[in-house]
Design a protein around this motif. Structure first.
Motif, PDB file in Angstrom:
ATOM      1  N   VAL A   1       0.624  -1.123   0.043  1.00 24.86           N
ATOM      2  CA  VAL A   1       0.007  -0.080   0.048  1.00 24.86           C
ATOM      3  C   VAL A   1       0.840   1.398  -0.177  1.00 24.86           C
ATOM      4  O   VAL A   1       1.749   1.472   0.834  1.00 24.86           O
ATOM      5  N   ILE A   2       0.844   1.995  -0.973  1.00 24.11           N
ATOM      6  CA  ILE A   2       1.811   3.184  -1.100  1.00 24.11           C
ATOM      7  C   ILE A   2       0.562   4.493  -1.333  1.00 24.11           C
ATOM      8  O   ILE A   2      -0.254   4.548  -1.953  1.00 24.11           O
TER       9      ILE A   2
ATOM     10  N   GLU B   1       7.863   8.647  -9.876  1.00 24.74           N
ATOM     11  CA  GLU B   1       8.622   8.028  -8.907  1.00 24.74           C
ATOM     12  C   GLU B   1       7.776   7.211  -7.949  1.00 24.74           C
ATOM     13  O   GLU B   1       8.224   6.168  -7.086  1.00 24.74           O
ATOM     14  N   ILE B   2       6.309   7.596  -7.886  1.00 25.52           N
ATOM     15  CA  ILE B   2       5.426   6.665  -6.930  1.00 25.52           C
ATOM     16  C   ILE B   2       5.415   5.360  -7.610  1.00 25.52           C
ATOM     17  O   ILE B   2       5.123   4.538  -6.714  1.00 25.52           O
ATOM     18  N   PHE B   3       5.168   5.198  -8.751  1.00 31.12           N
ATOM     19  CA  PHE B   3       5.025   4.150  -9.320  1.00 31.12           C
ATOM     20  C   PHE B   3       6.273   3.235  -9.248  1.00 31.12           C
ATOM     21  O   PHE B   3       6.120   2.038  -9.228  1.00 31.12           O
TER      22      PHE B   3
ATOM     23  N   LYS C   1       9.129  -1.336  -7.022  1.00 31.25           N
ATOM     24  CA  LYS C   1      10.234  -2.048  -6.292  1.00 31.25           C
ATOM     25  C   LYS C   1       9.691  -2.615  -5.115  1.00 31.25           C
ATOM     26  O   LYS C   1       9.978  -3.934  -4.700  1.00 31.25           O
ATOM     27  N   GLU C   2       8.745  -2.255  -4.295  1.00 30.15           N
ATOM     28  CA  GLU C   2       8.278  -2.693  -3.075  1.00 30.15           C
ATOM     29  C   GLU C   2       7.450  -4.182  -3.420  1.00 30.15           C
ATOM     30  O   GLU C   2       7.504  -5.169  -2.560  1.00 30.15           O
ATOM     31  N   ILE C   3       6.797  -4.171  -4.606  1.00 31.53           N
ATOM     32  CA  ILE C   3       6.088  -5.606  -4.970  1.00 31.53           C
ATOM     33  C   ILE C   3       6.948  -6.489  -5.501  1.00 31.53           C
ATOM     34  O   ILE C   3       6.782  -7.572  -5.751  1.00 31.53           O
TER      35      ILE C   3
ATOM     36  N   GLY D   1       6.764  -3.711 -16.924  1.00 31.25           N
ATOM     37  CA  GLY D   1       6.171  -4.537 -17.778  1.00 31.25           C
ATOM     38  C   GLY D   1       5.512  -5.677 -17.257  1.00 31.25           C
ATOM     39  O   GLY D   1       4.788  -6.394 -17.856  1.00 31.25           O
ATOM     40  N   GLU D   2       5.769  -5.809 -16.080  1.00 30.15           N
ATOM     41  CA  GLU D   2       4.991  -7.053 -15.323  1.00 30.15           C
ATOM     42  C   GLU D   2       3.822  -6.687 -14.482  1.00 30.15           C
ATOM     43  O   GLU D   2       3.026  -7.310 -13.810  1.00 30.15           O
ATOM     44  N   ALA D   3       3.423  -5.082 -14.510  1.00 30.47           N
ATOM     45  CA  ALA D   3       2.513  -4.773 -13.750  1.00 30.47           C
ATOM     46  C   ALA D   3       1.479  -4.018 -14.378  1.00 30.47           C
ATOM     47  O   ALA D   3       1.839  -3.273 -15.487  1.00 30.47           O
TER      48      ALA D   3
END
Lengths: 230, 230
Positions: free
Chosen positions: A142-143, A156-158, A163-165, A170-172
């Motif tokens: 949760v961001i 940057e928020i994306f 990074k966290e997940i 390309g995988e999201a």
């Protein structure tokens, strides 16, 4: 295109109908305030309140104080309290997921997708929404903008969320209602983007590059899209 | 003694059980915060929270932030939001009148008594309580400390209430749970004073002059007292 492994969601007007919630809460607050002695017509009061919300922002805690002030009323805590009770009761009543929200999230988990939230807002307030919607345990990440110091559509928020997940762009996929916030930033980092036509659906794309990969009426349509994308 | 014409009430622990409400809300908040990852025992967390409420006052809006801070936790909006949701849900659930509150107020109105509220607190917050208790229309006069700049037990707040309701002190009764606030000041101006043994019933009288004329277990006992007083 590589297989999608993670799906990110906006909250307001994506997991629940925040536009209907806010409008109804304001209407009910105005009715209650008039019932308690506010000498304004409903339409006039709504117009004034909308102006105040725009001027002071939606998280300002004294909208109703301002409404009295701007309409030349003396301060009257009975009228303000009547508005607040009606407002909060309505907010709680309408803080329920769209009918396909929870089934869709569960189907995605069943299919082993990682799930995340990327939302602009105050951290505690956005978490309260997830808890009241009953989906706080469904998400792996949760961001929230105010907690991270980043804000959609900043790419940057994306990137932080990815990074966290633990995924490449390309995988999201990113799913949200606003082209200017949800789609623009996610497009820039190279995620699959899906616009949900809920809430105000305002802020049409200003440039072709901000167009989402898909536009869908309902959250559950993400299931077909992911099947198609492989 | 002249006939009593007006009856004034305290709110917290007089019209509803605010002590039970606050204690239960805090307990449920702590349980929810532990459920969301707070690494403290229930008793330890309750003790710490009580200390924080005492230190910052009950109207301070960041008790749970402080609880995390004082127990060495990192800021965690999920844990704070879990506490807030449980706290507010419990507060609303317990914000109901004592079972004899509304029948007693209605009986007094039927007998042509004027009814008033004299309460210490924030104006909007105290009005919200009256509205949620469903008694906001029952009272002829509502006097709240933060709105008037006066505070129980200051005799001036009782004099202001008497002036607004149009009675001499000898024509009015004050009913509340706290000797130090409700009884002391009302005695000083010469009102009939009735202590209700609800809530914490703490703060025993320090001087004989602060003794109430009557001490009763329930609000409905005021009906017998008024009959007796003529």
């Amino acid at each position: 295109m590589p297989k999608i492994k993670a799906v990110f969601f906006d909250v307001d007007d994506t997991l629940y109908d925040s536009t209907l919630q806010a409008e109804t809460a304001r209407k009910n607050a105005i009715k209650a305030m008039i019932g308690a002695g506010l000498s304004l017509g409903e339409q006039e009061a709504m117009k004034s309140l909308k102006h105040i919300v725009k001027k002071f922002g939606s998280n300002y805690p004294r909208h109703f104080h301002e409404l009295l002030k701007e309409s030349g009323h003396d301060n009257n805590p009975h009228i303000i309290a009547a508005g607040l009770v009606a407002y909060h009761n309505t907010k709680l009543t309408y803080l329920v997921p769209f009918r396909d929200t929870v089934p869709t999230l569960l189907s995605l988990r069943d299919r082993n997708y990682k799930l995340g939230v990327i939302t602009n807002g105050l951290a505690v307030k956005q978490w309260e929404k997830l808890i009241r919607l009953g989906v706080q345990h469904v998400f792996d990440v949760v961001i929230i903008s105010k907690e991270t110091g980043l804000k959609k559509p900043d790419p940057e928020i994306f990137r932080l969320a990815l990074k966290e997940i633990g995924c490449n762009p390309g995988e999201a996929a990113m799913l949200g209602d606003r082209v200017d916030r949800d789609i623009a930033g996610a497009n820039e980092v190279g995620m699959l983007t899906v616009q949900l036509m809920k809430g105000r659906r305002r802020n049409p794309p200003k440039e072709p590059k901000e167009e989402p990969d898909y536009v869908v009426p309902d959250l559950r349509d993400i299931l077909d899209i992911l099947e198609k994308e492989g």
